[in-house]
Structures are given as structure tokens and as C-alpha cells.
Scaffold this motif. Structure first.
Motif, PDB file in Angstrom:
ATOM      1  N   UNK A   1      23.507  72.507  64.632  1.00  0.00           N
ATOM      2  CA  UNK A   1      22.065  72.781  64.745  1.00  0.00           C
ATOM      3  C   UNK A   1      21.238  71.755  63.979  1.00  0.00           C
ATOM      4  N   UNK A   2      21.716  71.368  62.822  1.00  0.00           N
ATOM      5  CA  UNK A   2      20.921  70.555  61.900  1.00  0.00           C
ATOM      6  C   UNK A   2      20.961  69.059  62.209  1.00  0.00           C
ATOM      7  N   UNK A   3      22.110  68.553  62.609  1.00  0.00           N
ATOM      8  CA  UNK A   3      22.288  67.106  62.776  1.00  0.00           C
ATOM      9  C   UNK A   3      22.399  66.721  64.236  1.00  0.00           C
ATOM     10  N   UNK A   4      21.678  65.677  64.626  1.00  0.00           N
ATOM     11  CA  UNK A   4      21.607  65.297  66.047  1.00  0.00           C
ATOM     12  C   UNK A   4      22.037  63.865  66.335  1.00  0.00           C
TER      13      UNK A   4
ATOM     14  N   UNK B   1      24.488  67.152  75.937  1.00  0.00           N
ATOM     15  CA  UNK B   1      23.990  68.318  75.191  1.00  0.00           C
ATOM     16  C   UNK B   1      22.778  67.957  74.324  1.00  0.00           C
ATOM     17  N   UNK B   2      22.351  66.690  74.383  1.00  0.00           N
ATOM     18  CA  UNK B   2      21.126  66.305  73.684  1.00  0.00           C
ATOM     19  C   UNK B   2      21.306  65.559  72.378  1.00  0.00           C
ATOM     20  N   UNK B   3      22.541  65.221  72.030  1.00  0.00           N
ATOM     21  CA  UNK B   3      22.778  64.487  70.789  1.00  0.00           C
ATOM     22  C   UNK B   3      22.610  62.986  71.017  1.00  0.00           C
ATOM     23  N   UNK B   4      22.118  62.292  70.005  1.00  0.00           N
ATOM     24  CA  UNK B   4      22.011  60.827  70.029  1.00  0.00           C
ATOM     25  C   UNK B   4      23.397  60.294  69.680  1.00  0.00           C
ATOM     26  N   UNK B   5      23.959  59.503  70.580  1.00  0.00           N
ATOM     27  CA  UNK B   5      25.309  58.986  70.416  1.00  0.00           C
ATOM     28  C   UNK B   5      25.263  57.498  70.081  1.00  0.00           C
ATOM     29  N   UNK B   6      26.041  57.102  69.085  1.00  0.00           N
ATOM     30  CA  UNK B   6      26.140  55.696  68.708  1.00  0.00           C
ATOM     31  C   UNK B   6      27.622  55.301  68.731  1.00  0.00           C
ATOM     32  N   UNK B   7      28.025  54.496  69.724  1.00  0.00           N
ATOM     33  CA  UNK B   7      29.416  54.039  69.777  1.00  0.00           C
ATOM     34  C   UNK B   7      29.722  53.053  68.635  1.00  0.00           C
ATOM     35  N   UNK B   8      30.875  53.230  67.997  1.00  0.00           N
ATOM     36  CA  UNK B   8      31.329  52.299  66.966  1.00  0.00           C
ATOM     37  C   UNK B   8      32.753  51.890  67.320  1.00  0.00           C
ATOM     38  N   UNK B   9      32.865  50.676  67.862  1.00  0.00           N
ATOM     39  CA  UNK B   9      34.157  50.142  68.271  1.00  0.00           C
ATOM     40  C   UNK B   9      33.980  48.636  68.459  1.00  0.00           C
ATOM     41  N   UNK B  10      34.685  47.825  67.667  1.00  0.00           N
ATOM     42  CA  UNK B  10      34.510  46.372  67.768  1.00  0.00           C
ATOM     43  C   UNK B  10      34.951  45.798  69.124  1.00  0.00           C
ATOM     44  N   UNK B  11      35.697  46.578  69.903  1.00  0.00           N
ATOM     45  CA  UNK B  11      36.190  46.099  71.200  1.00  0.00           C
ATOM     46  C   UNK B  11      35.278  46.457  72.366  1.00  0.00           C
ATOM     47  N   UNK B  12      34.169  47.127  72.088  1.00  0.00           N
ATOM     48  CA  UNK B  12      33.249  47.545  73.149  1.00  0.00           C
ATOM     49  C   UNK B  12      31.870  46.921  72.929  1.00  0.00           C
ATOM     50  N   UNK B  13      31.187  46.605  74.023  1.00  0.00           N
ATOM     51  CA  UNK B  13      29.804  46.109  73.951  1.00  0.00           C
ATOM     52  C   UNK B  13      28.821  47.252  74.158  1.00  0.00           C
TER      53      UNK B  13
ATOM     54  N   UNK C   1      21.787  50.093  62.907  1.00  0.00           N
ATOM     55  CA  UNK C   1      20.487  49.970  62.246  1.00  0.00           C
ATOM     56  C   UNK C   1      19.764  51.296  62.000  1.00  0.00           C
ATOM     57  N   UNK C   2      20.258  52.386  62.548  1.00  0.00           N
ATOM     58  CA  UNK C   2      19.560  53.667  62.341  1.00  0.00           C
ATOM     59  C   UNK C   2      20.401  54.625  61.515  1.00  0.00           C
ATOM     60  N   UNK C   3      19.764  55.708  61.102  1.00  0.00           N
ATOM     61  CA  UNK C   3      20.403  56.712  60.248  1.00  0.00           C
ATOM     62  C   UNK C   3      21.442  57.496  61.047  1.00  0.00           C
ATOM     63  N   UNK C   4      22.628  57.613  60.509  1.00  0.00           N
ATOM     64  CA  UNK C   4      23.719  58.372  61.130  1.00  0.00           C
ATOM     65  C   UNK C   4      23.918  59.640  60.319  1.00  0.00           C
ATOM     66  N   UNK C   5      24.008  60.770  61.010  1.00  0.00           N
ATOM     67  CA  UNK C   5      24.208  62.042  60.315  1.00  0.00           C
ATOM     68  C   UNK C   5      25.674  62.482  60.362  1.00  0.00           C
ATOM     69  N   UNK C   6      26.267  62.442  61.551  1.00  0.00           N
ATOM     70  CA  UNK C   6      27.666  62.836  61.721  1.00  0.00           C
ATOM     71  C   UNK C   6      28.488  61.606  62.103  1.00  0.00           C
ATOM     72  N   UNK C   7      29.606  61.407  61.421  1.00  0.00           N
ATOM     73  CA  UNK C   7      30.553  60.360  61.791  1.00  0.00           C
ATOM     74  C   UNK C   7      31.760  61.075  62.391  1.00  0.00           C
TER      75      UNK C   7
END
Length: 147
Positions: A21-24, A49-61, A76-82
Motif C-alpha cells: 500500500x505504501x510503496x509504489x 497493477x499500477x506500480x512504477x517499475x525500474x529494470x536493473x540489469x546491465x545486460x538489458x537496455x 536517477x529517481x527514488x527507489x522504495x522497494x528493491x
């Protein structure tokens, strides 16, 4: 599944529900652009489901329309859940990065556990979820999330 909440945090009845609920904003570490990989399906669901997704993988563009970053520190932006899709022995390095960037939650997917990394994260004030699929946990709480 194991959930570790830092001492300073007030633990509610369902810490997973509180997290969802708290982190998006979720960094998906190890996300693959291969639709056959579990990380792809889980991420696609969380994105829908409405979450902002940030891919982290050096092998992907780019994955699922989002720019991919080589490391958490490059985002460059704030990450809440890793959310970690890496082998257990690779988790500690990801947790180090999560602490450095000021994340709130470290989530290790199904069958991923690393007690040392989990203790390191909670000592730094992060909530830790081990051995749990964020998609499954989200689906279990759909009614509560939309009430």
C-alpha cells in the motif's frame, strides 16, 4: 517466507500489505526481457497493477517500455522497494546498494534467502521480505489493497 521489520518501525498486522500500500516504486534487479523468465511475468503484473517499475540489469537496455539501468546507484529517481531476482549468493551486494540509495524494502523472490544480507538490511533500517513472490503476495491482498 520471512519478513523482518527494523526495530524502529511499528509492525502492523500484515507488514506485506503495508509495504504494497505504501510503496509504489520498485527496482527489479535481474529483470530479463525474455517473456519466459519469471522476472518478466512478475514485473509485467506489478506494472499493470499500477506500480512504477525500474529494470536493473546491465545486460538489458529496456524492459516492458522502461529504461534499464546497470546498477541501483545509476537510477536517477527514488527507489522504495528493491525486488531481487538473483541467486542467494549475489544478494549481499544488491543489499549494499539498496542501503546506499536509501531504499525502504528489500524483497527476495521465491527460494531466495540470505540471512547475513537480511540482517545487514534490517540493521540499516530496511524491511526485508525473503522467499516470497511479490505477485503472489499482491494477488492474495487484492481486496484489501483496493478498499
Amino acid at each position: 517466507m520471512r519478513v523482518l521489520v527494523p526495530d524502529a518501525a511499528a509492525g502492523g498486522a500484515d507488514p506485506i500489505l503495508e509495504i504494497l500500500k505504501k510503496y509504489k516504486t520498485i527496482a527489479m534487479v535481474g529483470l530479463s526481457s525474455n517473456p519466459m523468465r519469471p522476472s518478466f511475468g512478475v514485473t509485467e503484473y506489478m506494472q499493470s497493477a499500477g506500480y512504477k517499475i525500474i529494470p536493473v540489469n546491465p545486460n538489458e537496455k529496456e524492459v516492458l517500455g522502461e529504461k534499464s539501468y546497470a546498477r541501483l546507484e545509476d537510477v536517477p529517481e527514488k527507489i522504495e522497494i528493491v525486488d531481487i531476482f538473483r541467486r542467494a549468493e549475489e544478494v549481499a551486494a544488491v543489499v549494499d546498494s539498496a542501503i546506499r540509495i536509501g531504499a525502504k524494502v528489500v524483497w527476495m523472490q521465491l527460494d531466495i534467502e540470505n540471512e547475513t544480507a537480511a540482517e545487514m538490511a534490517t540493521a540499516a533500517g530496511l524491511t526485508v521480505v525473503e522467499d516470497a513472490c511479490i505477485l503472489i503476495e499482491h494477488r492474495k491482498r487484492l481486496r484489501q489493497l483496493h478498499s
